[in-house]
Enzyme design. Structure first.
Site, PDB file in Angstrom:
ATOM      1  N   THR A  68      -0.852 -40.861   0.214  1.00 51.67           N
ATOM      2  CA  THR A  68       0.164 -39.827  -0.033  1.00 51.67           C
ATOM      3  C   THR A  68       0.381 -38.827   1.201  1.00 51.67           C
ATOM      4  O   THR A  68      -0.708 -38.781   1.810  1.00 51.67           O
ATOM      5  CB  THR A  68      -0.323 -38.774  -1.139  1.00 51.67           C
ATOM      6  OG1 THR A  68      -0.357 -39.733  -2.214  1.00 51.67           O
ATOM      7  CG2 THR A  68       0.668 -37.907  -1.549  1.00 51.67           C
TER       8      THR A  68
ATOM      9  N   ASP B 240       5.613 -36.753  -1.021  1.00 55.79           N
ATOM     10  CA  ASP B 240       6.541 -38.145  -0.820  1.00 55.79           C
ATOM     11  C   ASP B 240       6.468 -38.770  -2.248  1.00 55.79           C
ATOM     12  O   ASP B 240       6.090 -37.996  -3.279  1.00 55.79           O
ATOM     13  CB  ASP B 240       6.012 -39.053   0.513  1.00 55.79           C
ATOM     14  CG  ASP B 240       4.719 -39.817  -0.224  1.00 55.79           C
ATOM     15  OD1 ASP B 240       4.530 -40.720  -0.173  1.00 55.79           O
ATOM     16  OD2 ASP B 240       3.663 -38.895  -0.571  1.00 55.79           O
TER      17      ASP B 240
ATOM     18  N   ARG C 214       5.530 -42.404  -2.983  1.00 57.28           N
ATOM     19  CA  ARG C 214       5.161 -43.666  -3.122  1.00 57.28           C
ATOM     20  C   ARG C 214       3.751 -43.465  -3.543  1.00 57.28           C
ATOM     21  O   ARG C 214       2.951 -42.841  -3.175  1.00 57.28           O
ATOM     22  CB  ARG C 214       5.347 -44.261  -1.786  1.00 57.28           C
ATOM     23  CG  ARG C 214       4.414 -45.804  -1.518  1.00 57.28           C
ATOM     24  CD  ARG C 214       4.420 -46.319  -0.172  1.00 57.28           C
ATOM     25  NE  ARG C 214       5.828 -46.519   0.200  1.00 57.28           N
ATOM     26  CZ  ARG C 214       6.254 -46.904   1.429  1.00 57.28           C
ATOM     27  NH1 ARG C 214       5.205 -47.279   2.392  1.00 57.28           N
ATOM     28  NH2 ARG C 214       7.362 -47.398   1.967  1.00 57.28           N
TER      29      ARG C 214
ATOM     30  N   LYS D 289       4.933 -36.662  -7.694  1.00 53.55           N
ATOM     31  CA  LYS D 289       3.403 -36.296  -7.645  1.00 53.55           C
ATOM     32  C   LYS D 289       3.517 -34.837  -7.537  1.00 53.55           C
ATOM     33  O   LYS D 289       2.265 -34.182  -7.407  1.00 53.55           O
ATOM     34  CB  LYS D 289       3.292 -36.461  -6.066  1.00 53.55           C
ATOM     35  CG  LYS D 289       3.190 -38.184  -5.779  1.00 53.55           C
ATOM     36  CD  LYS D 289       2.688 -38.670  -4.155  1.00 53.55           C
ATOM     37  CE  LYS D 289       3.022 -39.935  -4.239  1.00 53.55           C
ATOM     38  NZ  LYS D 289       2.585 -40.453  -2.811  1.00 53.55           N
TER      39      LYS D 289
ATOM     40  N   GLY E  33      -4.471 -38.968  -4.294  1.00 51.08           N
ATOM     41  CA  GLY E  33      -6.074 -39.469  -4.865  1.00 51.08           C
ATOM     42  C   GLY E  33      -5.477 -40.656  -5.687  1.00 51.08           C
ATOM     43  O   GLY E  33      -4.627 -41.154  -5.925  1.00 51.08           O
TER      44      GLY E  33
ATOM     45  N   SER F  35      -3.396 -39.208   2.750  1.00 54.40           N
ATOM     46  CA  SER F  35      -3.780 -40.077   3.953  1.00 54.40           C
ATOM     47  C   SER F  35      -2.654 -39.662   4.970  1.00 54.40           C
ATOM     48  O   SER F  35      -3.127 -40.255   5.944  1.00 54.40           O
ATOM     49  CB  SER F  35      -3.234 -41.766   3.364  1.00 54.40           C
ATOM     50  OG  SER F  35      -2.279 -41.796   2.830  1.00 54.40           O
TER      51      SER F  35
ATOM     52  N   ASP G  25       2.431 -42.893   8.362  1.00 60.06           N
ATOM     53  CA  ASP G  25       1.342 -43.428   7.156  1.00 60.06           C
ATOM     54  C   ASP G  25       1.756 -44.553   6.528  1.00 60.06           C
ATOM     55  O   ASP G  25       2.791 -44.420   5.890  1.00 60.06           O
ATOM     56  CB  ASP G  25       0.642 -42.287   6.477  1.00 60.06           C
ATOM     57  CG  ASP G  25      -0.321 -42.867   5.555  1.00 60.06           C
ATOM     58  OD1 ASP G  25      -0.011 -42.367   4.340  1.00 60.06           O
ATOM     59  OD2 ASP G  25      -1.122 -43.632   5.919  1.00 60.06           O
TER      60      ASP G  25
ATOM     61  N   SER H  21       2.593 -43.532   2.708  1.00 61.12           N
ATOM     62  CA  SER H  21       3.482 -42.850   2.244  1.00 61.12           C
ATOM     63  C   SER H  21       4.656 -43.362   2.436  1.00 61.12           C
ATOM     64  O   SER H  21       4.902 -44.061   3.463  1.00 61.12           O
ATOM     65  CB  SER H  21       3.234 -41.512   2.974  1.00 61.12           C
ATOM     66  OG  SER H  21       2.011 -41.142   3.004  1.00 61.12           O
TER      67      SER H  21
END
Lengths: 275, 166
Positions: free
Chosen positions: A42, A58, A60, A74, A88, A170, A207, A210
């Site tokens: 994320t 985001d 995903r 999220k 997480g 991340s 990343d 994400s």
């Protein structure tokens, strides 16, 4: 569960009966066949501005290398003045925030007040420390209460940080770079939203975990503005989920109406017991 | 040890009196059911009579399973409330004196005895109110709800186990 008869009612809460069995099963399947839990690799970010807090995330959700959910939410609701972004393990963040929200609404009903952000943080910290990091929830809590605008982060082992701007997940390194560069105290609303959007965008670009759309949630004393999605990704596909056609799409050629003659044969009335 | 080291003679007397009172068994509770209240030590006491593993009821022995907890949280979760209570009571005792935890523990013990028969679900209303958990929701309210458990105990065996006759 191995006993044919139970001598005591099983204790409520977490049940560790199957741990040895699971460990044995994992050993059997020899290398990565077990299903992985859904993680939200994320980018989530938060910024305190002049009138409140802006949270961004985001959308995903990944399950090892596969994108499991392209439109995952999220940013979770905790109370009318507190929202929480979670990174997480997806199930852990959702259940933890649900529990937190229930506890705080019980408190609100008891006391007639909106809860403070420190209360949410303390409850989370106690809960996460108790499980020593097994509950994989990295959370960013943001809210406005009678003492001001607050932004906290809670780690999976129970660590707490109070900060004016923050990124987690991340993609947090890329997002934090943008935030460090652009953050000033007492930003205006539009600048704050643009800053959060840019930081989530940087996280998405840099990343793998994400991606897809960006959600923004603005919390102020007047209320909450949950903009979902704030910015849609250019690579979305316009596959229709519902195939509903409006009436008149198919032309009607002929019409014939046959009335059915129905007569009442038997009528029985049964009273419902509503006492 | 620490308790006796910094306690006054009156405190030591009160402590000894309390532990003597604890040793008094009531008629309706066998010794083994009282032992269940204490913090269990893994691997030292097999469940059967005379300390021998009861294969008929508990299955085959596995020393590894008894000595090592299979999950890092297993022991800490099993004893979580006990440990918290111990910590809170000892802090209370150090701050306010012996009477504070004594009174509270007396109330807890009284409330803990308000139970239905072991195979029926008890509401534990008084105990919840004392602990303050009637206004909280935790994982123990959502997961493994005993009202929805898949296994049902055999009533006679469960009552015998509780009375310590089994």
């Amino acid at each position: 569960m191995a006993l044919s008869s139970v001598l005591q009612t099983p204790a409520a809460g977490f049940n560790f009966d199957n741990v040895t069995r699971n460990a044995a099963l994992e050993g059997l399947s020899e290398g990565g066949q077990t299903p992985k839990p859904l993680k939200t690799g994320t980018t989530i970010a938060g910024v305190v501005f002049k009138d409140g807090v802006v949270l961004g995330a985001d959308t995903r959700a990944t399950s090892s290398e596969v994108v499991a959910d392209k439109m995952c939410a999220k940013i979770h609701y905790i109370s009318p003045n507190i929202y929480c972004c979670g990174a997480g393990t997806a199930a852990d963040t959702e259940k933890t925030t649900d529990l937190l929200s229930s506890n705080l609404s019980i408190f609100s009903l008891n006391s007639g007040r909106n809860p403070r952000v420190v209360m949410a943080v303390n409850i989370l910290q106690d809960m996460l420390y108790r499980y020593h990091g097994q509950v994989g929830a990295n959370l960013i809590l943001g809210g406005v209460d009678c003492t001001g605008n607050h932004l906290y982060t809670v780690g999976p082992f129970g660590s707490v940080n109070k900060v004016p701007y923050l990124a987690m997940g991340s993609g947090d390194l890329a997002a934090l770079g943008i935030l460090e560069d652009g953050f000033k105290h007492d930003l205006e609303l539009e600048k704050a939203k643009e800053l959060v959007r840019a930081s989530i965008h940087a996280g998405i670009m840099s990343d793998l975990g994400s991606g897809n759309n960006i959600d923004i949630c603005v919390i102020t004393r007047q209320g909450v503005d949950y903009i979902r999605p704030y910015q849609e990704s250019e690579y979305r596909n316009d596959r229709k989920i519902k195939y509903k056609y409006r009436p008149g799409t198919t032309a009607v050629l002929t019409e014939k109406i046959v009335p059915l003659k129905l007569e009442v044969v038997q009528e029985s009335v049964q009273k419902m017991d509503t006492a | 040890m620490f308790r006796n080291y910094c306690a006054t003679p009156a405190d030591i007397q009160a402590y000894q009196k309390e532990s003597a009172r604890k040793g008094d068994t009531m008629n309706s509770r066998g010794l083994r059911s009282q032992l269940k209240d204490s913090v269990p030590v893994a691997g030292l006491c097999p469940q059967g009579a005379y300390g021998v593993q009861d294969s008929l009821r508990s299955g085959f022995t596995s020393i590894k399973n008894e000595l090592l907890p299979s999950h890092p949280l297993e022991l800490s979760e099993k004893n979580f409330h006990l440990n918290q209570d111990k910590m809170n009571f000892s802090t209370l005792r150090n701050i306010q004196g012996l009477h504070a935890p004594l009174k509270l523990q007396m109330e807890y013990r009284a409330a803990r005895q308000i139970q239905r028969l072991p195979f029926l679900p008890s509401s534990n209303l008084a105990l919840d109110t004392l602990r303050g958990s009637d206004e909280c929701i935790g994982f123990e309210d959502i997961l493994c709800d005993p009202a929805q458990s898949e296994v049902m105990g055999e009533p006679h065996m469960m009552v015998e186990y509780k009375l310590g006759l089994l």
